[in-house]
Write a protein that holds these residues in place. Structure first.
Motif, PDB file in Angstrom:
ATOM      1  N   ALA A 123     -11.510  -4.858   6.707  1.00  0.00           N
ATOM      2  CA  ALA A 123     -10.242  -4.338   7.208  1.00  0.00           C
ATOM      3  C   ALA A 123      -9.379  -3.891   6.042  1.00  0.00           C
ATOM      4  O   ALA A 123      -9.687  -4.155   4.875  1.00  0.00           O
ATOM      5  CB  ALA A 123      -9.526  -5.402   8.043  1.00  0.00           C
ATOM      6  N   LEU A 124      -8.288  -3.226   6.345  1.00  0.00           N
ATOM      7  CA  LEU A 124      -7.462  -2.606   5.317  1.00  0.00           C
ATOM      8  C   LEU A 124      -5.993  -2.977   5.522  1.00  0.00           C
ATOM      9  O   LEU A 124      -5.551  -3.244   6.626  1.00  0.00           O
ATOM     10  CB  LEU A 124      -7.637  -1.088   5.350  1.00  0.00           C
ATOM     11  N   GLY A 125      -5.248  -2.963   4.442  1.00  0.00           N
ATOM     12  CA  GLY A 125      -3.832  -3.320   4.495  1.00  0.00           C
ATOM     13  C   GLY A 125      -3.579  -4.679   3.883  1.00  0.00           C
ATOM     14  O   GLY A 125      -4.444  -5.557   3.903  1.00  0.00           O
ATOM     15  N   ALA A 126      -2.381  -4.862   3.334  1.00  0.00           N
ATOM     16  CA  ALA A 126      -2.091  -6.086   2.593  1.00  0.00           C
ATOM     17  C   ALA A 126      -0.873  -6.853   3.077  1.00  0.00           C
ATOM     18  O   ALA A 126      -0.725  -8.026   2.741  1.00  0.00           O
ATOM     19  CB  ALA A 126      -1.893  -5.757   1.099  1.00  0.00           C
TER      20      ALA A 126
ATOM     21  N   ALA B 179     -13.080  -0.151   7.100  1.00  0.00           N
ATOM     22  CA  ALA B 179     -13.981   0.574   6.217  1.00  0.00           C
ATOM     23  C   ALA B 179     -15.388   0.027   6.398  1.00  0.00           C
ATOM     24  O   ALA B 179     -15.596  -1.190   6.362  1.00  0.00           O
ATOM     25  CB  ALA B 179     -13.545   0.400   4.764  1.00  0.00           C
ATOM     26  N   GLY B 180     -16.337   0.915   6.608  1.00  0.00           N
ATOM     27  CA  GLY B 180     -17.718   0.478   6.755  1.00  0.00           C
ATOM     28  C   GLY B 180     -18.381   0.191   5.433  1.00  0.00           C
ATOM     29  O   GLY B 180     -19.330  -0.588   5.347  1.00  0.00           O
ATOM     30  N   SER B 181     -17.872   0.824   4.367  1.00  0.00           N
ATOM     31  CA  SER B 181     -18.407   0.625   3.021  1.00  0.00           C
ATOM     32  C   SER B 181     -17.356   1.085   2.031  1.00  0.00           C
ATOM     33  O   SER B 181     -16.324   1.651   2.418  1.00  0.00           O
ATOM     34  CB  SER B 181     -19.700   1.433   2.838  1.00  0.00           C
ATOM     35  N   VAL B 182     -17.609   0.848   0.753  1.00  0.00           N
ATOM     36  CA  VAL B 182     -16.665   1.270  -0.276  1.00  0.00           C
ATOM     37  C   VAL B 182     -16.818   2.762  -0.538  1.00  0.00           C
ATOM     38  O   VAL B 182     -17.803   3.391  -0.153  1.00  0.00           O
ATOM     39  CB  VAL B 182     -16.868   0.470  -1.576  1.00  0.00           C
ATOM     40  N   GLY B 183     -15.825   3.336  -1.192  1.00  0.00           N
ATOM     41  CA  GLY B 183     -15.855   4.752  -1.536  1.00  0.00           C
ATOM     42  C   GLY B 183     -14.919   5.036  -2.686  1.00  0.00           C
ATOM     43  O   GLY B 183     -14.376   4.116  -3.308  1.00  0.00           O
ATOM     44  N   GLU B 184     -14.683   6.310  -2.959  1.00  0.00           N
ATOM     45  CA  GLU B 184     -13.863   6.695  -4.102  1.00  0.00           C
ATOM     46  C   GLU B 184     -12.382   6.435  -3.873  1.00  0.00           C
ATOM     47  O   GLU B 184     -11.651   6.072  -4.788  1.00  0.00           O
ATOM     48  CB  GLU B 184     -14.084   8.175  -4.428  1.00  0.00           C
ATOM     49  N   GLN B 185     -11.927   6.627  -2.635  1.00  0.00           N
ATOM     50  CA  GLN B 185     -10.512   6.461  -2.346  1.00  0.00           C
ATOM     51  C   GLN B 185     -10.334   6.019  -0.898  1.00  0.00           C
ATOM     52  O   GLN B 185     -11.264   6.055  -0.094  1.00  0.00           O
ATOM     53  CB  GLN B 185      -9.755   7.757  -2.599  1.00  0.00           C
ATOM     54  N   PHE B 186      -9.113   5.599  -0.593  1.00  0.00           N
ATOM     55  CA  PHE B 186      -8.809   5.056   0.724  1.00  0.00           C
ATOM     56  C   PHE B 186      -9.183   6.026   1.843  1.00  0.00           C
ATOM     57  O   PHE B 186      -9.815   5.653   2.824  1.00  0.00           O
ATOM     58  CB  PHE B 186      -7.322   4.708   0.794  1.00  0.00           C
ATOM     59  N   ARG B 187      -8.779   7.278   1.697  1.00  0.00           N
ATOM     60  CA  ARG B 187      -9.013   8.255   2.759  1.00  0.00           C
ATOM     61  C   ARG B 187     -10.498   8.413   3.072  1.00  0.00           C
ATOM     62  O   ARG B 187     -10.879   8.674   4.218  1.00  0.00           O
ATOM     63  CB  ARG B 187      -8.405   9.605   2.375  1.00  0.00           C
ATOM     64  N   ASP B 188     -11.343   8.230   2.064  1.00  0.00           N
ATOM     65  CA  ASP B 188     -12.782   8.400   2.252  1.00  0.00           C
ATOM     66  C   ASP B 188     -13.404   7.312   3.130  1.00  0.00           C
ATOM     67  O   ASP B 188     -14.413   7.548   3.792  1.00  0.00           O
ATOM     68  CB  ASP B 188     -13.508   8.400   0.903  1.00  0.00           C
TER      69      ASP B 188
ATOM     70  N   GLY C 179      -1.868  -9.884   4.653  1.00  0.00           N
ATOM     71  CA  GLY C 179      -3.178  -9.722   5.255  1.00  0.00           C
ATOM     72  C   GLY C 179      -3.359  -8.306   5.757  1.00  0.00           C
ATOM     73  O   GLY C 179      -2.607  -7.398   5.379  1.00  0.00           O
ATOM     74  N   SER C 180      -4.319  -8.095   6.610  1.00  0.00           N
ATOM     75  CA  SER C 180      -4.674  -6.746   7.058  1.00  0.00           C
ATOM     76  C   SER C 180      -3.592  -6.172   7.969  1.00  0.00           C
ATOM     77  O   SER C 180      -3.558  -6.428   9.160  1.00  0.00           O
ATOM     78  CB  SER C 180      -6.031  -6.768   7.770  1.00  0.00           C
ATOM     79  N   GLY C 181      -2.720  -5.379   7.379  1.00  0.00           N
ATOM     80  CA  GLY C 181      -1.577  -4.849   8.113  1.00  0.00           C
ATOM     81  C   GLY C 181      -1.824  -3.535   8.808  1.00  0.00           C
ATOM     82  O   GLY C 181      -1.024  -3.133   9.663  1.00  0.00           O
ATOM     83  N   PHE C 182      -2.899  -2.835   8.457  1.00  0.00           N
ATOM     84  CA  PHE C 182      -3.159  -1.540   9.069  1.00  0.00           C
ATOM     85  C   PHE C 182      -3.961  -1.728  10.350  1.00  0.00           C
ATOM     86  O   PHE C 182      -5.102  -1.286  10.494  1.00  0.00           O
ATOM     87  CB  PHE C 182      -3.886  -0.624   8.085  1.00  0.00           C
TER      88      PHE C 182
ATOM     89  N   VAL D  14     -12.362  -9.181   6.279  1.00  0.00           N
ATOM     90  CA  VAL D  14     -13.681  -9.289   6.906  1.00  0.00           C
ATOM     91  C   VAL D  14     -13.511  -9.075   8.399  1.00  0.00           C
ATOM     92  O   VAL D  14     -12.725  -9.760   9.049  1.00  0.00           O
ATOM     93  CB  VAL D  14     -14.306 -10.674   6.643  1.00  0.00           C
ATOM     94  N   LEU D  15     -14.197  -8.130   8.944  1.00  0.00           N
ATOM     95  CA  LEU D  15     -14.000  -7.801  10.362  1.00  0.00           C
ATOM     96  C   LEU D  15     -14.360  -8.980  11.243  1.00  0.00           C
ATOM     97  O   LEU D  15     -15.399  -9.617  11.063  1.00  0.00           O
ATOM     98  CB  LEU D  15     -14.857  -6.594  10.735  1.00  0.00           C
ATOM     99  N   PRO D  16     -13.509  -9.319  12.214  1.00  0.00           N
ATOM    100  CA  PRO D  16     -13.761 -10.471  13.072  1.00  0.00           C
ATOM    101  C   PRO D  16     -14.928 -10.232  14.019  1.00  0.00           C
ATOM    102  O   PRO D  16     -15.164  -9.115  14.465  1.00  0.00           O
ATOM    103  CB  PRO D  16     -12.447 -10.635  13.844  1.00  0.00           C
ATOM    104  N   LYS D  17     -15.622 -11.303  14.335  1.00  0.00           N
ATOM    105  CA  LYS D  17     -16.670 -11.241  15.333  1.00  0.00           C
ATOM    106  C   LYS D  17     -16.038 -11.226  16.718  1.00  0.00           C
ATOM    107  O   LYS D  17     -14.893 -11.598  16.911  1.00  0.00           O
ATOM    108  CB  LYS D  17     -17.597 -12.452  15.196  1.00  0.00           C
ATOM    109  N   SER D  18     -16.797 -10.815  17.698  1.00  0.00           N
ATOM    110  CA  SER D  18     -16.278 -10.775  19.065  1.00  0.00           C
ATOM    111  C   SER D  18     -15.832 -12.156  19.500  1.00  0.00           C
ATOM    112  O   SER D  18     -16.404 -13.169  19.115  1.00  0.00           O
ATOM    113  CB  SER D  18     -17.355 -10.252  20.015  1.00  0.00           C
ATOM    114  N   ALA D  19     -14.786 -12.192  20.302  1.00  0.00           N
ATOM    115  CA  ALA D  19     -14.246 -13.479  20.725  1.00  0.00           C
ATOM    116  C   ALA D  19     -13.686 -13.357  22.130  1.00  0.00           C
ATOM    117  O   ALA D  19     -13.714 -12.296  22.754  1.00  0.00           O
ATOM    118  CB  ALA D  19     -13.157 -13.925  19.757  1.00  0.00           C
TER     119      ALA D  19
END
Length: 376
Positions: A97-100, A36-45, A126-129, A17-22
């Motif tokens: 966010a993305l990455g594990a 990612a702003g929304s879901v899609g077919e694959q990561f690159r999308d 967690g989000s490693g990317f 979940v993208l962090p709020k400004s701090a």
């Protein structure tokens, strides 16, 4: 879903979940991250590089400057698609966010954090990317250096240890089959089976991978591109296989089941041949009578006569896995557990992550695929 696996997913989902400004910190006020702003077919999308505001640390949190991020192709595929454990991504208004997983150095600590200091090398889930990530202090592993090998140990090494030693309870004298044996988790599974005194049969897809498995002590290696796996298993283990560490699914899963002993155990770690990236996934799924996605994501345990099929074979008892972390680190430090990091391709920077994921899913890698995100 097993408690430990659920903990890993909660860590990944919480961080997605993208962090709020701090308030700005010593590291600066913003950092670059794949989001990612929304879901899609694959990561690159869905993956886009964005400037993200650093959030103020909670008292039990640690800010980590990411050095290497591990690549988990299945996890990132289903996260991007908003499926299974990541279904909530479909309803996210702020993106995710993305990455594990990854390794880095501590950049800042919360007010109540003990045992960590700025500059410490740590592995995280967690989000490693991203250039920076935030994690609960209790989930971090302190490691000697923020190397690519340490990134491989955090999830892939721990997975192999927990599944083989706790769930599978492999023991001396047993015959163990490891499919995708030269992969990120598979090469660790080979070593844990050998440490237990087992005879190990590994499948792979190239001579390069076969050489790597030979160096790890794998007793019998089957290149499924040049040999029939079923015929080879019938010759190598005419009495059947005691334990299977299975991450391929499809036809390979069916072959493994056909050669599993009457009272054997199958440990499912994945089903990559049936993932959305594979154009032949429908044929692979039709090759057996198991519902692999349900088996995995619901962590089902199935009895087939005296056989036991462990879907997503993480131990269900978190306490039973408590010793695996230190065992993995100690074995690696002593030289008894090698962490193979793929050297065929080099990936550096957030711009290369989509390529790294597709490379991992291609099946060409030898060992763990990682991306160099930054300097310590």
């Amino acid at each position: 879903m097993p408690t430990l696996l659920l903990t890993l997913f909660i860590s990944c989902i919480r961080a997605s979940v993208l962090p709020k400004s701090a308030q700005p910190t010593a590291a600066g006020s913003t950092y670059r991250a794949l989001v990612a702003g929304s879901v899609g077919e694959q990561f690159r999308d869905v993956a886009k590089i964005a400037e993200v505001a650093l959030k103020e640390l909670a008292e039990d949190e640690v800010l980590v400057k990411v050095v290497y991020a591990g690549v988990n192709g299945g996890c990132e595929t289903f996260r991007a698609r908003g499926e299974f454990a990541f279904a909530s991504n479909r309803e996210s208004d702020s993106g995710f966010a993305l990455g594990a997983e990854g390794v880095g150095v501590v950049a800042a600590i919360g007010s109540a954090v003990e045992g960590f200091a700025e500059g410490d090398a740590v592995c995280f889930v967690g989000s490693g990317f991203a250039e920076y990530t935030t994690a609960k202090a209790r989930t971090l592993w302190r490691v000697p250096e923020p190397t690519a090998e340490m990134a491989a140990l955090r999830i892939s090494g721990l997975t192999a240890c927990a599944m083989m030693e706790v769930t599978g309870q492999v023991k001396a004298g047993e015959t163990v089959l490891v499919t995708a044996a030269a992969g990120g988790a598979g090469h660790f599974a080979v070593q844990f089976a050998k440490l237990a005194g087992c005879t190990v049969v590994g499948t792979c897809s190239s001579e390069e991978k076969a050489r790597a498995l030979c160096a790890l002590g794998c007793d019998h290696i089957i290149n499924y591109k040049t040999r029939d796996v079923g015929e080879a298993l019938a010759r190598l283990a005419p009495g059947g296989i005691d334990v299977v560490f299975e991450g391929v699914g499809g036809r390979m899963l069916q072959t493994a089941l056909a050669h599993l002993k009457e009272d054997g155990r199958l440990l499912q770690v994945g089903y990559i041949s049936e993932y959305p990236h594979n154009p032949d996934r429908a044929a692979e799924t039709a090759a057996h009578d198991l519902e692999t996605s349900s088996l995995f994501w619901k962590a089902e345990t199935i009895q087939r006569g005296k056989q036991t099929i462990y879907g997503n074979a993480w131990p269900k008892d978190f306490a039973a896995v408590a010793g695996c972390k230190q065992r993995v680190l100690d074995l690696h430090a002593s030289g008894q557990l090698a962490a193979l990091v793929d050297e065929k391709r080099t990936f550096a920077g957030l711009e290369s992550v989509a390529d790294a994921i597709e490379y991992m899913l291609s099946g060409e890698a030898v060992g763990k695929v990682v991306v160099r995100i930054g300097d310590p």
